[in-house]
Each structure stands twice: as structure tokens, then as C-alpha cells.
Design an enzyme around this catalytic site. Structure first.
Site, PDB file in Angstrom:
ATOM      1  N   GLY A  47       0.243   6.135  -3.153  1.00 18.65           N
ATOM      2  CA  GLY A  47      -0.756   6.743  -2.278  1.00 18.65           C
ATOM      3  C   GLY A  47      -0.179   6.958  -0.896  1.00 18.65           C
ATOM      4  O   GLY A  47       0.837   6.339  -0.541  1.00 18.65           O
ATOM      5  N   GLN A  52      -0.470   7.746   8.151  1.00 16.16           N
ATOM      6  CA  GLN A  52       0.874   7.170   8.011  1.00 16.16           C
ATOM      7  C   GLN A  52       1.973   8.143   8.407  1.00 16.16           C
ATOM      8  O   GLN A  52       3.103   7.723   8.667  1.00 16.16           O
ATOM      9  CB  GLN A  52       1.108   6.698   6.570  1.00 16.16           C
ATOM     10  CG  GLN A  52       0.212   5.531   6.176  1.00 16.16           C
ATOM     11  CD  GLN A  52       0.398   5.178   4.719  1.00 16.16           C
ATOM     12  OE1 GLN A  52      -0.231   5.773   3.848  1.00 16.16           O
ATOM     13  NE2 GLN A  52       1.276   4.220   4.442  1.00 16.16           N
ATOM     14  N   CYS A  93       2.589  -1.665   1.121  1.00 18.02           N
ATOM     15  CA  CYS A  93       2.256  -0.468   1.895  1.00 18.02           C
ATOM     16  C   CYS A  93       3.551   0.152   2.391  1.00 18.02           C
ATOM     17  O   CYS A  93       4.441  -0.558   2.866  1.00 18.02           O
ATOM     18  CB  CYS A  93       1.372  -0.848   3.079  1.00 18.02           C
ATOM     19  SG  CYS A  93       0.900   0.551   4.116  1.00 18.02           S
ATOM     20  N   LEU A  94       3.636   1.478   2.306  1.00 16.48           N
ATOM     21  CA  LEU A  94       4.840   2.175   2.768  1.00 16.48           C
ATOM     22  C   LEU A  94       5.038   1.999   4.276  1.00 16.48           C
ATOM     23  O   LEU A  94       6.157   2.141   4.765  1.00 16.48           O
ATOM     24  CB  LEU A  94       4.764   3.665   2.410  1.00 16.48           C
ATOM     25  CG  LEU A  94       4.777   3.969   0.912  1.00 16.48           C
ATOM     26  CD1 LEU A  94       4.520   5.456   0.671  1.00 16.48           C
ATOM     27  CD2 LEU A  94       6.097   3.539   0.271  1.00 16.48           C
ATOM     28  N   HIS A 135      -7.528   1.134  -0.012  1.00 15.57           N
ATOM     29  CA  HIS A 135      -6.366   0.949   0.873  1.00 15.57           C
ATOM     30  C   HIS A 135      -6.145   2.208   1.728  1.00 15.57           C
ATOM     31  O   HIS A 135      -5.926   2.121   2.937  1.00 15.57           O
ATOM     32  CB  HIS A 135      -5.153   0.625  -0.008  1.00 15.57           C
ATOM     33  CG  HIS A 135      -3.833   0.506   0.687  1.00 15.57           C
ATOM     34  ND1 HIS A 135      -3.119  -0.681   0.734  1.00 15.57           N
ATOM     35  CD2 HIS A 135      -3.057   1.427   1.336  1.00 15.57           C
ATOM     36  CE1 HIS A 135      -1.992  -0.482   1.399  1.00 15.57           C
ATOM     37  NE2 HIS A 135      -1.927   0.794   1.766  1.00 15.57           N
ATOM     38  N   GLU A 136      -6.237   3.391   1.097  1.00 13.74           N
ATOM     39  CA  GLU A 136      -5.996   4.650   1.830  1.00 13.74           C
ATOM     40  C   GLU A 136      -7.137   4.959   2.797  1.00 13.74           C
ATOM     41  O   GLU A 136      -6.900   5.449   3.907  1.00 13.74           O
ATOM     42  CB  GLU A 136      -5.815   5.824   0.857  1.00 13.74           C
ATOM     43  CG  GLU A 136      -4.688   5.682  -0.170  1.00 13.74           C
ATOM     44  CD  GLU A 136      -3.365   5.236   0.392  1.00 13.74           C
ATOM     45  OE1 GLU A 136      -3.109   5.431   1.590  1.00 13.74           O
ATOM     46  OE2 GLU A 136      -2.568   4.661  -0.377  1.00 13.74           O
ATOM     47  N   HIS A 139      -6.619   3.134   5.929  1.00 10.97           N
ATOM     48  CA  HIS A 139      -5.644   3.788   6.821  1.00 10.97           C
ATOM     49  C   HIS A 139      -6.340   4.833   7.686  1.00 10.97           C
ATOM     50  O   HIS A 139      -6.069   4.934   8.887  1.00 10.97           O
ATOM     51  CB  HIS A 139      -4.541   4.485   6.018  1.00 10.97           C
ATOM     52  CG  HIS A 139      -3.406   3.600   5.589  1.00 10.97           C
ATOM     53  ND1 HIS A 139      -2.653   2.866   6.475  1.00 10.97           N
ATOM     54  CD2 HIS A 139      -2.866   3.369   4.361  1.00 10.97           C
ATOM     55  CE1 HIS A 139      -1.702   2.211   5.805  1.00 10.97           C
ATOM     56  NE2 HIS A 139      -1.811   2.501   4.515  1.00 10.97           N
TER      57      HIS A 139
HETATM   58  O1  GNR Z   1       2.683   2.548  -2.950  1.00 13.47           O
HETATM   59  C1  GNR Z   1       1.765   1.777  -2.690  1.00 13.47           C
HETATM   60  N1  GNR Z   1       1.496   0.766  -3.555  1.00 13.47           N
HETATM   61  C2  GNR Z   1       0.356  -0.040  -3.458  1.00 13.47           C
HETATM   62  C3  GNR Z   1       0.325  -1.193  -4.224  1.00 13.47           C
HETATM   63  C4  GNR Z   1      -0.766  -2.022  -4.171  1.00 13.47           C
HETATM   64  C5  GNR Z   1      -1.836  -1.707  -3.383  1.00 13.47           C
HETATM   65  C6  GNR Z   1      -1.807  -0.563  -2.601  1.00 13.47           C
HETATM   66  C7  GNR Z   1      -0.723   0.268  -2.634  1.00 13.47           C
HETATM   67  S1  GNR Z   1      -0.704   1.708  -1.690  1.00 13.47           S
HETATM   68  C8  GNR Z   1       1.025   1.909  -1.429  1.00 13.47           C
HETATM   69  C9  GNR Z   1       1.312   3.210  -0.713  1.00 13.47           C
HETATM   70  C10 GNR Z   1       0.696   3.168   0.671  1.00 13.47           C
HETATM   71  O2  GNR Z   1       1.124   2.509   1.570  1.00 13.47           O
HETATM   72  N2  GNR Z   1      -0.394   3.838   0.836  1.00 13.47           N
HETATM   73  O3  GNR Z   1      -1.044   3.809   2.015  1.00 13.47           O
HETATM   74 NI    NI Z   2      -0.557   1.905   2.897  1.00 12.72          NI
END
Ligand code: GNR
Ligand code: NI
Length: 170
Positions: A47, A52, A93-94, A135-136, A139
Site C-alpha cells: 500500500g 508518503q 511501513c515504507l 494503515h493508509e 497516513h
Molecule cells: O508494505 C506494507 N506492508 C504492510 C504490512 C503490514 C501492515 C501494513 C502494511 S502497509 C506497508 C506499505 C506502507 O507503508 N503503506 O503506507
Molecule cells: Ni505506511
């Protein structure tokens, strides 16, 4: 051709910006979606939120499929329902490279959003997709998953990432 966009790293203050709604789903937004998808697949991640890549508009791309060939585009997403049942999942998270920790969220959610053509749709998500949607959306509201962890863990993560940035820059 789509291009890869640089990803902001925690604790960069720009990650704490609240994104504004997209006023019109036009070519500019479709180009952003293409670039975000390329950036997510290349990372690789499941995601990516526009926040980001330092664009503060409410755009998310997600692909939790095994073959990484089912792109989901969520523009102006809103969670319309969340289950009372909760699920603890080890998140990454990236924008917080190399850090993984457990976060508790709703196990299932319904989300209403526009697609890249401006068409409204509502989906019900469970499993990794439900985690990823929440999660997104965080952000887009300027929230990073580490903010759910203890203050001690947050400060250790900040120290570790600042050190990594310094070494990467040196
Ligand atoms: O790639 C991603 N893997 C992930 C694994 C567990 C819970 C959430 C994520 S999202 C993350 C990519 C990202 O940072 N999205 O904002
Ligand atoms: Ni993230």
C-alpha cells in the site's frame, strides 16, 4: 511512463500533514495514481498513501494480491463501518524502514471511495486488506503506525531512523 517517487521517512514532519480531499479526479490525479502504483510495486509494498510521497491529497493505492496484479485505487476514502472484533497484526511501513511491530485494529471494515475514474464504490475488507486500508487512511490523517506504540518505543525508533538517515547521507 510512470515514475518512481521518493518516499518520506519518519519522523519527517511532512508525514504528519492532514491531506485535503481531491476536488476533481482528473488527468493530474490519474498520473499521481500511476506514479504511486509504480513506487509501491518497486518498493515493494502492499500500500502507499499520497502523504508518503509528499502529496497532501486523499489518494491511496493498495495491492495485497499474491501476484501483485490487483491494484486498488481509493480516492477520498471513508470508513463507513468497522467491526467490533479486533485483530493484532505485525505492521511495517515504507516510511519506517526496517521497523515492524504489533498494532491492534478493527478486523473488518467497509470503505467508500472514488476510483481513478471518479466512480464511487464501497468495499468490505478483511485480513491484510482491512489492516492496510486502516494503515493508509491513518497516513492521510498524518498518522504513522508507530504512534500506536509506547512512547519509549517511539523514541527508540526515531533515534534509529535519524541515525540511518545520517549514514545514508554520509
Ligand atoms: O508494505 C506494507 N506492508 C504492510 C504490512 C503490514 C501492515 C501494513 C502494511 S502497509 C506497508 C506499505 C506502507 O507503508 N503503506 O503506507
Ligand atoms: Ni505506511
Amino acid at each position: 511512463m510512470a515514475k518512481t517517487l521518493p518516499i518520506l521517512h519518519y519522523p519527517d514532519a511532512r508525514l504528519f500533514t492532514k491531506a485535503k480531499p481531491v476536488a476533481a479526479v482528473d488527468e493530474r490525479i490519474r498520473t499521481l495514481v500511476q506514479d504511486m502504483a509504480k513506487t509501491m510495486y518497486e518498493a515493494p509494498g502492499v500500500g502507499l498513501a499520497a502523504t508518503q510521497v509528499d502529496v497532501h491529497e486523499r489518494v491511496v493505492v493498495i495491492d495485497v494480491s499474491e501476484a501483485a496484479n490487483e491494484l486498488l485505487v481509493l480516492i477520498n476514502p471513508e470508513i463507513t463501518w468497522r467491526s467490533d472484533e479486533r485483530l493484532v497484526y505485525e505492521e511495517g511501513c515504507l516510511s519506517v524502514p526496517g521497523i515492524y511491530d504489533k498494532v491492534e485494529r478493527a478486523e473488518r471494515v467497509r470503505v467508500k471511495a472514488l476510483d481513478e475514474h471518479g466512480k464511487s464504490r464501497e468495499i468490505e475488507a478483511d485480513g491484510l486488506l482491512a489492516i492496510c486500508v486502516q494503515h493508509e487512511l491513518d497516513h492521510l490523517d498524518g498518522k504513522v503506525f508507530v504512534e500506536y506504540l509506547s512512547p519509549l518505543k517511539q523514541s527508540r525508533i526515531k533515534t534509529r531512523l535519524r541515525k540511518q538517515e545520517r549514514q545514508a547521507a554520509a
